[in-house]
Each structure stands twice: as C-alpha cells, then as structure tokens.
Design a protein around this motif. Sequence first.
Motif, PDB file in Angstrom:
ATOM      1  N   ASP A 220       0.868  -1.179   0.000  1.00 15.27           N
ATOM      2  CA  ASP A 220       0.000   0.000   0.000  1.00 15.27           C
ATOM      3  C   ASP A 220       0.901   1.223   0.000  1.00 15.27           C
ATOM      4  O   ASP A 220       1.863   1.281   0.774  1.00 15.27           O
ATOM      5  CB  ASP A 220      -0.861  -0.028   1.275  1.00 15.27           C
ATOM      6  CG  ASP A 220      -2.133   0.791   1.154  1.00 15.27           C
ATOM      7  OD1 ASP A 220      -2.080   1.873   0.527  1.00 15.27           O
ATOM      8  OD2 ASP A 220      -3.168   0.366   1.702  1.00 15.27           O
ATOM      9  N   LYS A 227      -0.023   0.525   9.105  1.00 15.38           N
ATOM     10  CA  LYS A 227      -0.666  -0.735   8.707  1.00 15.38           C
ATOM     11  C   LYS A 227      -2.128  -0.431   8.386  1.00 15.38           C
ATOM     12  O   LYS A 227      -2.964  -0.313   9.287  1.00 15.38           O
ATOM     13  CB  LYS A 227      -0.540  -1.767   9.820  1.00 15.38           C
ATOM     14  CG  LYS A 227       0.898  -2.228  10.059  1.00 15.38           C
ATOM     15  CD  LYS A 227       0.969  -3.305  11.124  1.00 15.38           C
ATOM     16  CE  LYS A 227       2.398  -3.834  11.257  1.00 15.38           C
ATOM     17  NZ  LYS A 227       3.346  -2.836  11.746  1.00 15.38           N
ATOM     18  N   THR A 228      -2.420  -0.277   7.117  1.00 11.22           N
ATOM     19  CA  THR A 228      -3.796   0.001   6.690  1.00 11.22           C
ATOM     20  C   THR A 228      -4.662  -1.239   6.884  1.00 11.22           C
ATOM     21  O   THR A 228      -4.158  -2.349   7.086  1.00 11.22           O
ATOM     22  CB  THR A 228      -3.827   0.405   5.208  1.00 11.22           C
ATOM     23  OG1 THR A 228      -3.298  -0.678   4.420  1.00 11.22           O
ATOM     24  CG2 THR A 228      -2.992   1.659   4.955  1.00 11.22           C
ATOM     25  N   ASP A 229      -5.947  -1.040   6.773  1.00 13.11           N
ATOM     26  CA  ASP A 229      -6.876  -2.170   6.893  1.00 13.11           C
ATOM     27  C   ASP A 229      -6.556  -3.242   5.852  1.00 13.11           C
ATOM     28  O   ASP A 229      -6.614  -4.441   6.135  1.00 13.11           O
ATOM     29  CB  ASP A 229      -8.317  -1.670   6.737  1.00 13.11           C
ATOM     30  CG  ASP A 229      -9.338  -2.797   6.875  1.00 13.11           C
ATOM     31  OD1 ASP A 229      -9.508  -3.299   7.994  1.00 13.11           O
ATOM     32  OD2 ASP A 229      -9.933  -3.180   5.842  1.00 13.11           O
ATOM     33  N   LEU A 231      -3.613  -3.987   4.543  1.00 16.10           N
ATOM     34  CA  LEU A 231      -2.416  -4.734   4.945  1.00 16.10           C
ATOM     35  C   LEU A 231      -2.702  -5.652   6.131  1.00 16.10           C
ATOM     36  O   LEU A 231      -2.195  -6.783   6.193  1.00 16.10           O
ATOM     37  CB  LEU A 231      -1.286  -3.768   5.296  1.00 16.10           C
ATOM     38  CG  LEU A 231      -0.740  -2.918   4.143  1.00 16.10           C
ATOM     39  CD1 LEU A 231       0.423  -2.057   4.621  1.00 16.10           C
ATOM     40  CD2 LEU A 231      -0.299  -3.793   2.965  1.00 16.10           C
ATOM     41  N   LYS A 232      -3.506  -5.188   7.056  1.00 18.40           N
ATOM     42  CA  LYS A 232      -3.872  -6.031   8.214  1.00 18.40           C
ATOM     43  C   LYS A 232      -4.610  -7.282   7.765  1.00 18.40           C
ATOM     44  O   LYS A 232      -4.300  -8.394   8.196  1.00 18.40           O
ATOM     45  CB  LYS A 232      -4.759  -5.239   9.178  1.00 18.40           C
ATOM     46  CG  LYS A 232      -4.027  -4.211  10.016  1.00 18.40           C
ATOM     47  CD  LYS A 232      -5.012  -3.478  10.910  1.00 18.40           C
ATOM     48  CE  LYS A 232      -4.337  -2.398  11.733  1.00 18.40           C
ATOM     49  NZ  LYS A 232      -5.330  -1.626  12.530  1.00 18.40           N
ATOM     50  N   ARG A 233      -5.588  -7.096   6.884  1.00 20.30           N
ATOM     51  CA  ARG A 233      -6.384  -8.242   6.427  1.00 20.30           C
ATOM     52  C   ARG A 233      -5.545  -9.214   5.605  1.00 20.30           C
ATOM     53  O   ARG A 233      -5.700 -10.434   5.691  1.00 20.30           O
ATOM     54  CB  ARG A 233      -7.601  -7.764   5.637  1.00 20.30           C
ATOM     55  CG  ARG A 233      -8.639  -7.071   6.529  1.00 20.30           C
ATOM     56  CD  ARG A 233      -9.964  -6.847   5.826  1.00 20.30           C
ATOM     57  NE  ARG A 233      -9.863  -5.891   4.739  1.00 20.30           N
ATOM     58  CZ  ARG A 233     -10.080  -6.158   3.463  1.00 20.30           C
ATOM     59  NH1 ARG A 233     -10.417  -7.388   3.086  1.00 20.30           N
ATOM     60  NH2 ARG A 233      -9.983  -5.224   2.545  1.00 20.30           N
ATOM     61  N   ALA A 235      -2.261  -9.673   5.897  1.00 23.24           N
ATOM     62  CA  ALA A 235      -1.337 -10.368   6.801  1.00 23.24           C
ATOM     63  C   ALA A 235      -2.059 -11.458   7.589  1.00 23.24           C
ATOM     64  O   ALA A 235      -1.512 -12.549   7.812  1.00 23.24           O
ATOM     65  CB  ALA A 235      -0.691  -9.363   7.752  1.00 23.24           C
ATOM     66  N   GLU A 236      -3.283 -11.167   7.997  1.00 22.82           N
ATOM     67  CA  GLU A 236      -4.062 -12.143   8.776  1.00 22.82           C
ATOM     68  C   GLU A 236      -4.324 -13.425   7.994  1.00 22.82           C
ATOM     69  O   GLU A 236      -4.420 -14.509   8.570  1.00 22.82           O
ATOM     70  CB  GLU A 236      -5.391 -11.519   9.222  1.00 22.82           C
ATOM     71  CG  GLU A 236      -5.238 -10.540  10.375  1.00 22.82           C
ATOM     72  CD  GLU A 236      -6.504  -9.733  10.622  1.00 22.82           C
ATOM     73  OE1 GLU A 236      -7.511  -9.959   9.885  1.00 22.82           O
ATOM     74  OE2 GLU A 236      -6.486  -8.874  11.517  1.00 22.82           O
ATOM     75  N   THR A 241       3.325  -8.753   3.279  1.00 24.26           N
ATOM     76  CA  THR A 241       2.882  -7.366   3.128  1.00 24.26           C
ATOM     77  C   THR A 241       4.048  -6.396   3.324  1.00 24.26           C
ATOM     78  O   THR A 241       5.001  -6.702   4.047  1.00 24.26           O
ATOM     79  CB  THR A 241       1.777  -7.006   4.140  1.00 24.26           C
ATOM     80  OG1 THR A 241       2.304  -7.117   5.473  1.00 24.26           O
ATOM     81  CG2 THR A 241       0.567  -7.913   4.003  1.00 24.26           C
ATOM     82  N   ASP A 243       4.471  -2.046   3.956  1.00 26.30           N
ATOM     83  CA  ASP A 243       3.802  -0.756   4.108  1.00 26.30           C
ATOM     84  C   ASP A 243       4.424   0.292   3.188  1.00 26.30           C
ATOM     85  O   ASP A 243       5.444   0.048   2.531  1.00 26.30           O
ATOM     86  CB  ASP A 243       3.851  -0.283   5.569  1.00 26.30           C
ATOM     87  CG  ASP A 243       5.272  -0.038   6.058  1.00 26.30           C
ATOM     88  OD1 ASP A 243       5.912   0.923   5.571  1.00 26.30           O
ATOM     89  OD2 ASP A 243       5.755  -0.794   6.926  1.00 26.30           O
TER      90      ASP A 243
END
Length: 282
Positions: A220, A227-229, A231-233, A235-236, A241, A243
């Motif tokens: 992103d 950590k944008t939404d 990138l969080k999703r 990575a989960e 990912t 940044d």
Amino acid sequence: MSEKIKKSAVTGHPVAHSRSPLVHGYWLKKHGLSGSYDRIDVAPESAEAFFGDFAASGLVGANVTVPHKEVAASACDWLDEAAQTMGAANTLWLDANGRLCGSNTDGLGFLGNLDQLAPEWDVSRESAVVLGAGGAARAIVWALLSRNFTHVHIVNRTLEKARTIAGEFGSKTIAHDWNSLGKLLGKADVLVNTTSLGMTGKPVLEIDLTPLPKSALVTDIVYVPLKTDLLKRAAERGNPTVDGLGMLLHQAVPGFERWFGVRPEVDDALRTIVLEDLGVNG
C-alpha cells in the motif's frame, strides 16, 4: 576559505507537512555534511516563473511535490526516461553547464522499498494488480514494467482513467473497471493500492481478498496509518505485506546523492525517526 554550503529544498504548495527535511536532515548529519534542506512553498501562480529560472533560487537542486511536478518537468532542459514517460518530475538538479535536469524517482522508491523489505518479491512476474489510476499509479505501473511483469492490470472505478494510463504504457498494461477485480486477484502475484482509501480520515478500501493467492505480495502506498486495513487483512490471511513508508524514504535517495555526492542508506534509525514524527507506531 570554506566551501560554499549546498542548499536544497522541497518545493510545492502546501509543503508545511512534508517530512522530506527530516529525511535529508538525518542523512546530512549522519554523513557529516554541511549542506541544508528546507521547505519552499511555491504558489501555483508563481510556479512557472520559479522553475523557469531555477538557478536564481540559489538551490543546487530540489524535490517537487504536488501540484508542481508537471510544471517542473516542462521547465527542465533534460529529463530521465521515467520523468519523460510520466510527464512529471519530483527531483531536480543543475548540471555542470547550468542546465535544469529532472527525474521521477517515485517508481524507484516503490521498487527500493519492496527490494529492502520483501527480497525476491518479483521472482513471480506474471501478473500485478494496481488499484487506482492517479499519478502514483502511473509511477507504479512504470516500476512494475521495468521489472518485466508480463501483465499489469490497472483497476479503477472510472474505467476511462485506467484506459488513459494503459494506453501510455503499451500492450502489457490492461485497464479494468472495479467489477473485474475478483477475477484478476485470483491470478495476482502482486497487489498494490495506489488510492487514498485506507488513509487516516478516508474510507476503508473495501475489497474481498478471498480469491488472492496466499503467496501474493500486498503493498500500500499509504503510510498513515502504517498498517492500513488492507495490509492487516492480507497479513491475517498469510500474505506477505509491505507498508508504504519505505517508498517515501527510498524515492529521496537519488536526489540526495545528486546534490551532496553521497549515496545514503534507508536504515532502521531513519524509519524510526519519521515514524515518531508521524506519531505512528512501527
């Protein structure tokens, strides 16, 4: 007699928010150099005159931010291939003959960030998906093509804008509307968000990552939040990912080297300093 101090700056309107002085100031101090790097706010009505007589500014070079990248490029006597392609320059310098030269280092910054934080990210180069069709998207498309990706898909809510960029880069670049995203994600090796969605104060980027292979890199260009939404999703669900902060830092490297004669390094200390200034936890 002491050597004349080399002066450089970031130019744009507005520029009060720019972190570039922090970055270049860190490198000047680290390398024990006596140069300076400041902010110069150039009003839009003054931009053509400022860049047209850049030598009168007393600067050895400058970074250019919105909204002046196109005006700066048009004022240059020489442009590198990236700046020519994009019609925009973000890095300026005066050569030995006093000519104004321009470069666009946004794409190099993007590549430098991924090379540093996700080595071998471009081993699989079949398909890249780029979200958005603004100036940043143009730089990212240029960068991906420079790494010989087979297909670069530009996905944008306004199809015509995506088509405009695709038309500039040739047959490897294909424009799509948002409805095509799911099918494209299923074959993606890299997913890049170049929109402002997900940035602090903006709506979240709402896309379904279910079709995306777990091996695909997600990055992103937004760096606030770090950590944008998206990138969080990603990575989960197990995707690698990266940044967007490193893109900001790496795009500054070529200019510093041009102006001050030392190629600086994007290290952890610099990243920490900028994150602290942004009020972001790394």
